[in-house]
Every structure is written in C-alpha cells, then in structure tokens.
Design an enzyme around this catalytic site. Structure first.
Site, PDB file in Angstrom:
ATOM      1  N   GLU A  80       0.834  -1.210   0.000  1.00 15.45           N
ATOM      2  CA  GLU A  80       0.000   0.000   0.000  1.00 15.45           C
ATOM      3  C   GLU A  80       0.864   1.253   0.000  1.00 15.45           C
ATOM      4  OE1 GLU A  80      -0.070  -2.593   1.917  1.00 15.45           O
ATOM      5  OE2 GLU A  80      -2.036  -3.002   2.776  1.00 15.45           O
ATOM      6  N   CYS A 123      -2.685  -4.075   6.892  1.00 21.41           N
ATOM      7  CA  CYS A 123      -2.336  -4.289   8.300  1.00 21.41           C
ATOM      8  C   CYS A 123      -2.705  -3.059   9.112  1.00 21.41           C
ATOM      9  CB  CYS A 123      -0.858  -4.613   8.438  1.00 21.41           C
ATOM     10  SG  CYS A 123       0.222  -3.233   8.074  1.00 21.41           S
ATOM     11  N   LEU A 145      22.779 -28.342  -3.703  1.00 22.55           N
ATOM     12  CA  LEU A 145      21.517 -27.787  -3.201  1.00 22.55           C
ATOM     13  C   LEU A 145      21.520 -26.254  -3.143  1.00 22.55           C
ATOM     14  CD1 LEU A 145      20.865 -30.338  -0.302  1.00 22.55           C
ATOM     15  CD2 LEU A 145      20.061 -30.476  -2.666  1.00 22.55           C
ATOM     16  N   SER A 181      20.984 -38.659  11.062  1.00 23.96           N
ATOM     17  CA  SER A 181      20.864 -39.061  12.479  1.00 23.96           C
ATOM     18  C   SER A 181      22.190 -39.361  13.165  1.00 23.96           C
ATOM     19  CB  SER A 181      19.916 -40.244  12.666  1.00 23.96           C
ATOM     20  OG  SER A 181      19.506 -40.778  11.469  1.00 23.96           O
TER      21      SER A 181
END
Ligand code: AOF
Ligand code: ZN
Length: 380
Positions: A52, A75, A204, A221
């Site tokens: 806005e 908001c 990645l 793990s």
C-alpha cells in the site's frame, strides 16, 4: 464499478516479490481514480515498505476519493513498518477492495474493521481464490508457526526416481529442471536425507545469480556426512544445518560436531524415536526461529530421498507434493519416490488433492495438496 483487471494487475505486482518477502506474504496494490491507475506497488522484500505504501509513494495524482485494490487485508499494527490503514486514511482513499483476509493474529479482520469504522467503503473477498493462491505458505506459517513443507521429486512414467544402477541424472528435461531451480529460491529451506548426500553429493544451491539461497538442511541421524562432500566444502558460503539424533553429552557427538562446525556447518541434535530425527519437533524449531544463526523458516522444499519422504508423510509435516513425471520408463528395480514400509491396503493410503497440472517441455508437473492438517504435528 469494481474491475477484475485492477485486481489482476495487483496480483501480477504481488508476484514480483516472490522469493524475497519470506516469511512475509506476497502483496500487490493498485490505486485507481476515474478508471485510471494512478499508483501501484508491491511488497518487495522482507522488512521493506508494504504494498500500500509503495503504491501511495508512486501516486501521479491525489488519492482522494480513489479506489485501492489490494490482494491482502491491510495491516493495522506497528510492525517493521507503520500500519497501512493509517496511510489509507491519511490519503483519503474512498474505497478499498480486498482479496484475501490476513490471518496474522495481529491483523485478522482488525485491519478491515479499522477502515470500515473510519467510513471507508469496503469490498472483501474479491477474487479471493486467486489472491489466496499467492500466499499458501504465509497463511500456513503465520497461523501454525510451522514451515510449509513441499515434497518434490522427479520420476519416470513407471514411477522410478533412479535406474537399476541408482543413476538419476537426468530423469526430467532441462525446462523442468529449471523450474526446480526456481522452486529453490522461493522456499526458505531445502531439506534432504543423508542418503542423498552420500549417493549424489549435491550442492543444493540456486544457480541463478542474484537470487536468495535457501538454508540447506541435512537430516543425518548419526552425523555420517563426509567433510569432503560438496555441502561441507561450501558451508561457509551457504548456511547449512545438519540435524542428527545423537546423545549430546557423548564424546562421539561432541567430536563429530566440532569437526563439522570447523568446516562451517551448524549442527543440532533433535532426537526422536528409534534414534532418528524428530521431524515434528524440528519443524517447530524452524517455525519459531529457535535455530541460532538461521532464524524463522516459513517454508521447506523436501528433495528426498525416499526414506525421508516416507518419514515426512508419516509424521504429518507435509502440506504439498510436487511430482514431475518424465515421458520414459526405467523398469526393473530402480528406486521410487516414497519407500519405507508402505500401507497394507489401498484404503490406508495418504490422501492427496490434485491442485494443478502443468506441462513443462515434455514433462508433466503434478501439484497436490496433502489432505487435512495433521494436528499431532502442531501439538508436539
Ligand atoms: C500489508 N501489506 O504489503 C504486507 C502485509 O513486519 P512487517 O511490518 O513487515 O509486517 C509484517 C506483517 O504485515 C505480516 O505478517 C502480514 O500480516 C502483514 N503484511 N500487510 O498490509 C503488505 N506485506
Ligand atoms: Zn501493511
């Protein structure tokens, strides 16, 4: 008259923030007077002014008596920026046409209430479905404080993610692979299991220059990650978290952690059952920004492998599945996207809802929503 074209423009503008606003939403705004656009803007980056205010800053005429088309409820709270409702009132905008309601508990209808009370003419829920589509991630994250997790894989028409020998380069064509690259920069995290590191040694990262890289998350793990893998070699450049399920008091863990920290990895232990990572607790930690040096993570792209995919489905942390399907057949004993024990009966299957089908080059991209939010996931 309310015109769809202006909201369509606001949606188009909102999309320009893709990959930059997380964990904030994508928002676009258009200010219209006498059928003409006199200002437009979007939320371009986390911490930057809201849509806005950007639209107001670009005004070519006074906004008095104008219409504001905004994809998300304005908001009304003081965040990193002052309330948008104040700016709307100050500029004497007469009518506000809103797409989605903002589920952020700080807003959630209060933004609209402020405007209505001040005598502004309000239209809510205009092109809601299109506007909601912009912010699936944000809506999930802001209400649940857990990342929106998307499982992505590429398979052949007979459901294989690798050939008999384990080779997986490449299943899909160039265009589909480019789409995966784009996916990477729209999510804040990218997660794989240690098996994928050991077999593929992936980086990645995002190849496209000038894009944000997601935090790399490795579920490992027992901390088997080799220090000479590409992830470790680039850990100082691209933030990477290795999550294990080891006893944090044992020397075995302390020694391994020290070595990995030395190459630049963040190592944490989130032990669950059977000496495996507790994925639900991990999601909670990412959602509330509890992992030091990483901050809040609103979204994660899960890129395999088959065991981690299965686990993620089982414990209920998944919201979406994106399956690329290549027009080829491997046959034989090649691996499939989701392994583990599987269900006994078709009636026990995890249910998905088909959301979208797109042809990309010669491949297909099927997008599914995972049915039902798993409440267990939010409690733990
Ligand atoms: C709007 N227009 O363009 C955006 C909104 O930390 P802040 O100040 O940036 O505020 C973030 C919150 O504000 C966010 O969680 C969401 O509820 C709302 N985002 N609202 O009126 C915007 N980006
Ligand atoms: Zn705002």
């Amino acid at each position: 008259m309310i015109d769809r074209r202006f909201m369509e423009r606001a949606i188009e503008l909102a999309k320009k923030g893709k990959g930059w606003t997380n964990p904030n939403p994508l928002v676009g705004a258009v200010i219209v007077k006498e059928g003409r656009i006199i200002g437009e803007g979007y939320h371009s980056r986390f911490g930057a002014p809201h849509a806005e205010r950007n639209a107001i800053a670009s005004l070519t005429d006074t906004a008095e008596g104008a219409d504001l088309y905004i994809t998300l409820e304005p908001c009304c709270h003081q965040g990193k920026t002052p309330p948008c409702t104040d700016a709307i009132l100050e500029h004497r905008i007469a009518r506000v046409i809103i797409g989605s309601r903002d589920p952020n508990p700080k807003v959630a209808g209060k933004g609209s209430a402020v405007l209505r009370k001040a005598g502004i003419c309000l239209e809510e829920g205009f092109m809601k479905e299109d506007c909601d589509r912009l912010n699936r991630v944000f809506f999930h994250y802001i209400t649940k404080k857990r990342p929106y997790v998307v499982m992505k894989y590429a398979m052949t028409a007979d459901g294989k993610i690798a050939s008999r020998s384990g080779a997986s380069k490449w299943i899909t064509g160039e265009e589909a692979r480019a789409r995966v690259q784009e996916m990477r920069w729209t999510y804040m995290g990218i997660m794989v299991g240690i098996g994928t590191i050991l077999s593929d040694d992936p980086l990645l990262t995002v190849r496209e220059k000038g894009r944000r890289n997601p935090v790399r998350i490795i579920c490992d793990s027992r901390l088997r990650i080799p220090e000479n893998c590409r992830i470790c070699k680039t850990a100082r450049k691209y933030p990477t978290v290795v999550v294990c399920a080891m006893d944090e008091t044992k020397t075995d863990f302390l020694e391994k952690r020290k070595r990995l920290q030395e190459v630049g990895l963040h190592v944490i232990s989130v032990p669950g059952e059977q000496e495996q990572v507790d994925l639900r607790r991990l999601m909670k930690l990412f959602g509330c920004g509890a992992i030091q040096a990483i901050g809040e993570v609103d979204s994660i792209l899960l890129e395999g492998g088959a065991i981690l995919n299965d686990k993620a489905l089982q414990v209920g942390i998944l919201q979406e599945v994106k399956a690329f399907i290549a027009p080829k057949i491997f046959g034989g004993s090649g691996r499939t996207p989701v392994e583990g024990t599987g269900v006994q009966l078709p009636s026990e299957a995890r249910q998905l809802r088909l959301d979208k089908i797109t042809q990309i080059g010669g491949d297909l991209l099927l997008e599914y929503l995972v049915k039902g939010v798993d409440e267990r996931c939010l409690r733990e």
